[in-house]
Write a protein that holds these residues in place. Structure first.
Motif, PDB file in Angstrom:
ATOM      1  N   MET A 300       0.798  -1.066   0.089  1.00  0.00           N
ATOM      2  CA  MET A 300      -0.057  -0.074  -0.036  1.00  0.00           C
ATOM      3  C   MET A 300       0.862   1.256   0.001  1.00  0.00           C
ATOM      4  N   HIS A 301       0.391   2.424  -0.728  1.00  0.00           N
ATOM      5  CA  HIS A 301       1.034   3.542  -0.719  1.00  0.00           C
ATOM      6  C   HIS A 301       0.710   4.307   0.470  1.00  0.00           C
ATOM      7  N   PRO A 302       1.768   4.961   1.232  1.00  0.00           N
ATOM      8  CA  PRO A 302       1.509   5.194   2.730  1.00  0.00           C
ATOM      9  C   PRO A 302       0.456   6.668   2.674  1.00  0.00           C
ATOM     10  N   ASP A 303       0.799   7.418   1.634  1.00  0.00           N
ATOM     11  CA  ASP A 303       0.221   8.628   1.637  1.00  0.00           C
ATOM     12  C   ASP A 303      -1.204   8.782   0.910  1.00  0.00           C
ATOM     13  N   ARG A 304      -1.824   7.518   0.750  1.00  0.00           N
ATOM     14  CA  ARG A 304      -3.067   7.855   0.070  1.00  0.00           C
ATOM     15  C   ARG A 304      -3.927   6.985   0.937  1.00  0.00           C
ATOM     16  N   GLN A 305      -5.447   6.908   0.572  1.00  0.00           N
ATOM     17  CA  GLN A 305      -6.331   6.043   1.523  1.00  0.00           C
ATOM     18  C   GLN A 305      -5.974   4.543   1.019  1.00  0.00           C
ATOM     19  N   CYS A 306      -6.442   3.795   2.035  1.00  0.00           N
ATOM     20  CA  CYS A 306      -6.150   2.417   1.647  1.00  0.00           C
ATOM     21  C   CYS A 306      -7.269   1.735   0.923  1.00  0.00           C
ATOM     22  N   HIS A 307      -6.857   0.766   0.098  1.00  0.00           N
ATOM     23  CA  HIS A 307      -8.085  -0.041  -0.459  1.00  0.00           C
ATOM     24  C   HIS A 307      -8.992  -0.687   0.482  1.00  0.00           C
ATOM     25  N   THR A 308     -10.230  -0.996  -0.007  1.00  0.00           N
ATOM     26  CA  THR A 308     -11.191  -1.475   0.776  1.00  0.00           C
ATOM     27  C   THR A 308     -10.630  -2.738   1.601  1.00  0.00           C
ATOM     28  N   ILE A 309     -10.784  -2.628   3.008  1.00  0.00           N
ATOM     29  CA  ILE A 309     -10.633  -3.675   3.940  1.00  0.00           C
ATOM     30  C   ILE A 309     -11.736  -4.786   3.794  1.00  0.00           C
ATOM     31  N   ALA A 310     -11.324  -5.791   3.070  1.00  0.00           N
ATOM     32  CA  ALA A 310     -12.348  -7.090   2.815  1.00  0.00           C
ATOM     33  C   ALA A 310     -12.121  -7.970   4.121  1.00  0.00           C
ATOM     34  N   ALA A 311     -12.852  -9.097   4.057  1.00  0.00           N
ATOM     35  CA  ALA A 311     -12.823  -9.976   5.313  1.00  0.00           C
ATOM     36  C   ALA A 311     -11.729 -10.785   5.169  1.00  0.00           C
ATOM     37  N   SER A 312     -11.230 -10.944   4.018  1.00  0.00           N
ATOM     38  CA  SER A 312      -9.672 -11.557   4.019  1.00  0.00           C
ATOM     39  C   SER A 312      -8.650 -10.724   3.683  1.00  0.00           C
ATOM     40  N   PHE A 313      -8.542  -9.565   4.388  1.00  0.00           N
ATOM     41  CA  PHE A 313      -7.523  -8.358   4.079  1.00  0.00           C
ATOM     42  C   PHE A 313      -6.318  -8.910   4.477  1.00  0.00           C
ATOM     43  N   TYR A 314      -6.083  -9.885   5.370  1.00  0.00           N
ATOM     44  CA  TYR A 314      -4.739 -10.237   5.747  1.00  0.00           C
ATOM     45  C   TYR A 314      -3.898 -10.712   4.782  1.00  0.00           C
ATOM     46  N   THR A 328      -4.110  -7.256  12.988  1.00  0.00           N
ATOM     47  CA  THR A 328      -5.667  -6.712  12.963  1.00  0.00           C
ATOM     48  C   THR A 328      -5.821  -5.228  13.444  1.00  0.00           C
ATOM     49  N   ARG A 329      -4.901  -4.921  14.385  1.00  0.00           N
ATOM     50  CA  ARG A 329      -5.078  -3.461  14.857  1.00  0.00           C
ATOM     51  C   ARG A 329      -4.811  -2.495  13.881  1.00  0.00           C
ATOM     52  N   GLU A 330      -3.947  -2.801  12.786  1.00  0.00           N
ATOM     53  CA  GLU A 330      -3.784  -1.877  11.829  1.00  0.00           C
ATOM     54  C   GLU A 330      -4.928  -1.822  10.823  1.00  0.00           C
ATOM     55  N   GLY A 331      -5.717  -2.892  10.596  1.00  0.00           N
ATOM     56  CA  GLY A 331      -6.835  -3.102   9.816  1.00  0.00           C
ATOM     57  C   GLY A 331      -7.899  -2.297  10.424  1.00  0.00           C
ATOM     58  N   ASN A 370     -11.413 -11.142   9.740  1.00  0.00           N
ATOM     59  CA  ASN A 370     -12.672 -11.345   9.160  1.00  0.00           C
ATOM     60  C   ASN A 370     -13.671 -10.262   9.730  1.00  0.00           C
ATOM     61  N   GLN A 371     -13.629 -10.422  11.217  1.00  0.00           N
ATOM     62  CA  GLN A 371     -14.420  -9.689  11.956  1.00  0.00           C
ATOM     63  C   GLN A 371     -14.311  -8.096  11.516  1.00  0.00           C
ATOM     64  N   VAL A 372     -13.036  -7.525  11.411  1.00  0.00           N
ATOM     65  CA  VAL A 372     -12.613  -6.393  11.273  1.00  0.00           C
ATOM     66  C   VAL A 372     -13.147  -5.921   9.726  1.00  0.00           C
ATOM     67  N   GLY A 373     -12.796  -6.725   8.813  1.00  0.00           N
ATOM     68  CA  GLY A 373     -13.301  -6.798   7.255  1.00  0.00           C
ATOM     69  C   GLY A 373     -14.534  -6.558   6.989  1.00  0.00           C
ATOM     70  N   ASN A 374     -15.488  -7.335   7.821  1.00  0.00           N
ATOM     71  CA  ASN A 374     -16.896  -7.224   7.470  1.00  0.00           C
ATOM     72  C   ASN A 374     -17.771  -5.975   7.997  1.00  0.00           C
ATOM     73  N   ALA A 375     -16.952  -5.372   8.944  1.00  0.00           N
ATOM     74  CA  ALA A 375     -17.675  -4.427   9.728  1.00  0.00           C
ATOM     75  C   ALA A 375     -17.828  -3.061   8.928  1.00  0.00           C
ATOM     76  N   VAL A 376     -19.003  -2.299   9.547  1.00  0.00           N
ATOM     77  CA  VAL A 376     -19.177  -1.138   8.806  1.00  0.00           C
ATOM     78  C   VAL A 376     -18.129  -0.315   9.769  1.00  0.00           C
ATOM     79  N   PRO A 377     -17.759   0.492   9.048  1.00  0.00           N
ATOM     80  CA  PRO A 377     -16.483   1.535   9.572  1.00  0.00           C
ATOM     81  C   PRO A 377     -17.425   2.493  10.801  1.00  0.00           C
ATOM     82  N   PRO A 378     -16.948   2.257  11.692  1.00  0.00           N
ATOM     83  CA  PRO A 378     -17.640   2.950  12.978  1.00  0.00           C
ATOM     84  C   PRO A 378     -17.905   4.585  12.805  1.00  0.00           C
ATOM     85  N   LEU A 379     -16.939   5.144  12.297  1.00  0.00           N
ATOM     86  CA  LEU A 379     -17.175   6.662  12.201  1.00  0.00           C
ATOM     87  C   LEU A 379     -18.183   6.952  11.232  1.00  0.00           C
ATOM     88  N   LEU A 380     -18.177   5.894   9.941  1.00  0.00           N
ATOM     89  CA  LEU A 380     -19.351   6.139   8.976  1.00  0.00           C
ATOM     90  C   LEU A 380     -20.549   6.012   9.499  1.00  0.00           C
TER      91      LEU A 380
END
Length: 394
Positions: A300-314, A328-331, A370-380
């Motif tokens: 990933m590019h550090p100075d851009r927004q990340c691509h979609t965090i999916a269930a298998s983002f690891y 997991t915490r970075e996700g 999986n739990q992180v990737g499946n979630a609705v972003p809390p701030l959204l």
């Protein structure tokens, strides 16, 4: 006024967390996965969490559990993998997950909340039934049948300050007419004239989200550890509020060969760009795999927004600077979970398909990733919640 929330198909609780941050009380959740229920219960200790397949629950059971404390708001993210592969010309009509929105509507018919909000993949607006009907039209019609005004819109997480390019469909059903069913944008990813004129904040980047986390290599880190540096920006200060330590910051146990492969990759590179001698091998073989997947293990590019965090983002992303996948915490940071939010269960599990083949279905749970990737972003979710609750109050 008191607003109570019931979350069905609740997952790890990201959707609920956003409403909690907006001042609502989370009274209950229904979720089929054991580890996701453990995460939800740990972080929402006052909620009544029911681990169950909602399709097996009778109307009487639902009314017994939640009828006396009828929620004002019902949230739901019916599993959507079937919809994810839909397009204008094809859709998996036989996928039973495609009909789970019926359960969402059933619960609404029973409990009669003021607000119902369903979250799903954007392609739901294109999905059709076997006879050609648009699924979204059916959802709207069924919600109207039980007395709701209905609006829907695809929202992008970056418009609300989440450092991740993530578009999701939200269907908002209400017993009153909402003047603005969806929140106004608060952030922009570019400093354009529109950005300046609209007084939007700059959306955080990937590095804005994770640069303060301890620098760990593959096989390093802990499920619980101390911070190693102070917060670097407002986004980090926001997510660190209320926590004096870190959870779930454990790197994956990569092989030396995989670390060497990552070491050759520049920003934007993926498995398809590595030298021939470091190409992936076939499973249980010394032969090179003939398949290369450009979406796997992209740095990933550090100075851009990340691509979609999916269930298998690891297996999707490589850290901008370290030769490993995200923790997991970075996700969770990229998804906008606060640091005090703890994910239960194992960090990863073997392939669900493999567990099915080997008859080990009792091990088939949603791991932390999986739990992180499946979630609705809390701030959204918080932006959606504040917009609706403010209108209900007025």
């Amino acid at each position: 006024m008191y607003y109570s929330v019931l979350d069905i198909f609740a997952g790890a609780g990201g959707f609920s967390l956003g409403f909690q941050l907006a001042g609502a009380d989370i009274i209950g959740a229904i979720e089929i996965d054991r580890w996701a229920c453990e995460t939800f219960q740990f972080n929402h200790p006052e909620a009544k969490v029911i681990q169950s397949d909602i399709t097996t629950m009778t109307d009487e059971q639902i009314m017994t559990m939640f009828g006396k404390i009828r929620p004002n708001i019902i949230l739901g993210g019916p599993p959507c993998q079937g919809f994810s592969i839909c397009n204008k010309n094809s859709c998996d009509h036989k996928d039973p997950r495609n009909s789970l929105f019926e359960e969402f509507i059933r619960v609404g018919r029973l409990l009669k909340p003021q607000i119902m909000i369903m979250e799903n993949v954007p392609n739901l607006v294109k999905a059709r039934t076997a006879n050609g009907e648009l699924v979204i039209d059916i959802v709207i019609a069924k919600l109207r049948e039980i007395g709701y005004e209905v609006n829907y819109r695809i929202l992008d997480a970056t418009d609300y300050g989440i450092p991740q390019i993530r578009k999701r469909l939200f269907v908002v059903a209400s017993t009153i007419k909402l003047n603005t069913p969806f929140p106004e944008k608060t952030h922009s990813i570019m400093s354009t004239p529109d950005f300046l004129e609209a007084h939007l904040d700059k959306c955080p980047t990937l590095w804005d989200a994770i640069s303060d986390l301890p620098e760990i290599k593959a096989r390093e880190g802990e499920e619980e550890c101390a911070y190693s540096k102070p917060p670097q920006n407002n986004y980090q200060r926001l997510l660190r509020a209320g926590s004096n330590k870190l959870f779930n910051h454990k790197a994956m146990n990569h092989s030396q060969r995989l670390v060497a492969r990552f070491a050759t990759m520049m920003w934007g590179d993926s498995t398809a760009n590595v030298p021939d001698h470091l190409r992936p091998l076939k499973r249980n073989s010394a032969e090179f795999s003939e398949k290369t997947y450009g979406q796997n293990n992209r740095r990933m590019h550090p100075d851009r927004q990340c691509h979609t965090i999916a269930a298998s983002f690891y297996a999707n992303f490589v850290h901008p600077y370290m030769n490993r996948n995200f923790t997991t915490r970075e996700g969770a940071r990229i998804q906008s979970f606060p640091d005090w939010y703890v994910f239960k269960g194992k960090p990863t599990v073997v392939s669900h398909k493999l567990l099915q083949r080997e008859g080990r279905v009792e091990e088939k749970y949603l791991c932390q990733y999986n739990q992180v990737g499946n979630a609705v972003p809390p701030l959204l979710a918080k932006a959606i919640a504040e917009n609706i609750i403010n209108q209900l109050r007025s």
